[in-house]
Design a protein around this motif. Structure first.
Motif, short mmCIF file in Angstrom:
data_model
loop_
_atom_site.label_atom_id
_atom_site.label_comp_id
_atom_site.label_asym_id
_atom_site.label_seq_id
_atom_site.Cartn_x
_atom_site.Cartn_y
_atom_site.Cartn_z
N ALA A 54 0.84 -1.20 0.00
CA ALA A 54 0.00 0.00 0.00
C ALA A 54 0.88 1.25 0.00
O ALA A 54 0.64 2.20 -0.76
N ASP A 57 2.60 1.64 -3.44
CA ASP A 57 1.66 2.05 -4.48
C ASP A 57 1.28 3.52 -4.33
O ASP A 57 1.16 4.25 -5.32
N TYR A 251 -5.63 -2.03 4.39
CA TYR A 251 -5.85 -3.04 3.33
C TYR A 251 -6.80 -2.51 2.26
O TYR A 251 -6.52 -2.60 1.05
N GLY A 254 -5.20 0.08 0.23
CA GLY A 254 -4.28 -0.57 -0.71
C GLY A 254 -5.01 -1.12 -1.93
O GLY A 254 -4.53 -1.01 -3.06
#
Lengths: 366, 366
Positions: A54, A57, A251, A254
């Protein structure tokens, strides 16, 4: 699958259906681990892989330079209003540009920790905020440890389409930017920024996660009264795991980052944002019925407040909207009227459906 | 459905499969609203209903008296270590009982805000914590604004099976209890408590949510440097919605509360906890191979650290455990060995499977 309703909530806000579908599919077993993401130790290899991906990115999406930390924190923008001065002000001077509710709140909270002064404000005589003050007129103090602004005011629908270049204005103060409600809809010029923060519940998705991107040299100067869990140095040294992080929100964020990369990244999001905003503002301006009070040069691409000529029309408008699958269009209580938040997860088709309904409603009630 | 692996993580920890299944089913559309819970405005009627139900169910489960606020906050126990003294200490005296890592951290952080003193500690000469100091020996200061203890030390596996009655010890100070890792596994005697807090990621489930239950008269005395988002008075006055709350974590916690009510509530959870703990400690004690160093009178029913006679056995033990679907049994890095966290979501069958594997492993390696 049947078309989902279009959700115009200002935050917590709509998520891409693909993201929610993946999250649902992985709920009881993430990648064959035998655990759902919510059930994983944050110290285990599975969750550490999720958090690292995450962060990487997000760094890629926003081209965050290597000398900036990316921190995953808690408390949202309202907590950052205290956490930023606790970390950056040194109890000394800090300047604020007030352009709406959010920057006003930041300014007020900072006074508890430092000599916070107004560099500029856009407040009109009637209390409204519809313009942006010209940076050339800002009162920048030489001794200011930073200058704070909110680059997109969610409630008033005002956006900085260019961040000010404080150096060209004779100031060495780092710029602190609350970009909660338009993060990832446009590039950030990091050469002009010292710290940018965003509550994730607007243009990323899950509430309970705050993202702080901060230049390394600004970390390590917290006031003694700063709680350890909110000291950027402590958070950075522990890779955002000094206290248990909001694992599931990280999460989901992400998954949103991966969705953004698949769509074409921030440049593509900006192209779509311009297209969606032009469609909606164009329809408002051409209608002679709906109105938006913000000066065109600083209208937000993300949050579009708009009004009708008669207060009695709002209830039937909202009722008809829900019947057509157009959700959460009520304006913020402090300004009234209607508001369409058209974040990254809102497809062009959603704005088209809204405009089509607006035209139809006007034909019946205009 | 195939039996899920048994997950012994200390936190974030296992959730009941029923809860995860319901969350997955509702991910894209909660109760026909057309929105997933993560996409709802926290000000909308849908989410407000979810939050109210969660609060009411928690109040019922723990018999929280009407003169206690229930607050949904962020930052976990480590943030509360600052937030409690910021709200309750008045910068004056506060006493601490140190019985393991968590209360030690609370004591250290509080020194930033007040005159924090040690009332008692259980630290042995070798730095270990295996007993509880007798309340009759605690040094309670008359001027203390509160006394802090951690009623279940997750890392060291030590639990208060009865909260001290400070009044009978001649103190009027309210008791502050960090009950993060055994909340909802037993009743709380509110007549002895002024404030209880818990990070939700241990015995409730989702990380990113902190639950604070605080007597009304203790609210409204925050130090001026307390961030508004963490001032109990501000949080209480806004119904835990001063800043955007961690909406999805509240929703999941609410599903856990409803699951607990269906199971028979806290009394039934306590009955099961006793049964599971007796089974596991009994097997350890009878083995002549595994060992737990904590004095029997204060062994935790939730977190069971245990050891083998040879360091080289841990890697094969953990490898074999994973192969049998017994996950996250590694001990905390500060104490080593193994640790089984057997929270409410762990069925008796999971502990039976662990004990069966332990017996088998001993037969091969003992």
């Amino acid at each position: 699958m049947k078309q989902r309703p279009y959700n115009f909530s200002a935050g917590p806000a709509a998520l891409p259906a693909e993201v929610l579908e993946q999250a649902a599919a992985e709920m009881l077993d993430w990648h064959g681990s035998g655990m759902g993401v919510m059930e994983m130790s944050h110290r285990g290899k599975e969750f550490i892989a999720i958090a690292h991906q995450a962060e990487a990115d997000l760094r890629r999406l926003l081209a965050v330079p290597p000398n900036f930390h990316i921190l995953f924190m808690q408390g949202g923008g309202l907590a950052e209003n205290a956490i930023v001065p606790l970390n950056l002000s040194g109890g000394a001077a800090a300047d604020f540009v007030v352009t709406g509710s959010w920057s006003q709140k930041s300014f007020k909270e900072a006074k508890k920790y430092c000599d916070a002064q107004l560099a500029a404000a856009n407040t009109a005589a009637d209390g409204s905020h519809t313009t942006l003050p010209d940076p050339a007129t800002w009162r920048l103090r030489r001794e200011a440890r930073y200058l704070h602004l909110c680059s997109n005011e969610t409630i008033h629908g005002i956006e900085f389409h260019e961040l000010p270049d404080l150096k060209s204005l004779g100031s060495d103060a780092p710029l602190v930017v609350d970009c909660s409600s338009h993060i990832l809809s446009r590039a950030i010029d990091w050469s002009r920024v010292g710290l940018a923060f965003a509550g994730a519940q607007k243009n990323i998705g899950p509430a309970g996660l705050t993202i702080v991107m901060v230049r390394e040299d600004l970390v390590g100067h917290a006031l003694p009264v700063c709680p350890s869990a909110f000291d950027y140095k402590t958070v950075a040294e522990h890779g955002s795991m000094f206290n248990t992080p909001p694992t599931y929100a990280i999460y989901i964020a992400g998954l949103v980052f991966q969705w953004l990369l698949r769509q074409g990244g921030v440049a593509e999001m900006e192209r779509r944002a311009v297209q969606k905003a032009e469609l909606l503002y164009g329809a408002i301006d051409a209608s002679g019925f709906y109105s938006n009070k913000v000066e065109r040069s600083c209208r937000s691409r993300m949050n579009v407040p708009f009004f009708m000529p008669d207060e009695r029309l709002y209830a039937p408008f909202l009722e008809g909207a829900v019947a057509r699958g157009l959700l959460q269009l009520k304006g913020h209580k402090s300004v009234g009227g209607l508001r369409a938040s058209i974040y990254n997860a809102m497809p062009l088709e959603g704005v088209q459906a809204l405009v089509s309904y607006m035209t139809e409603f006007q034909a019946r009630h205009g």
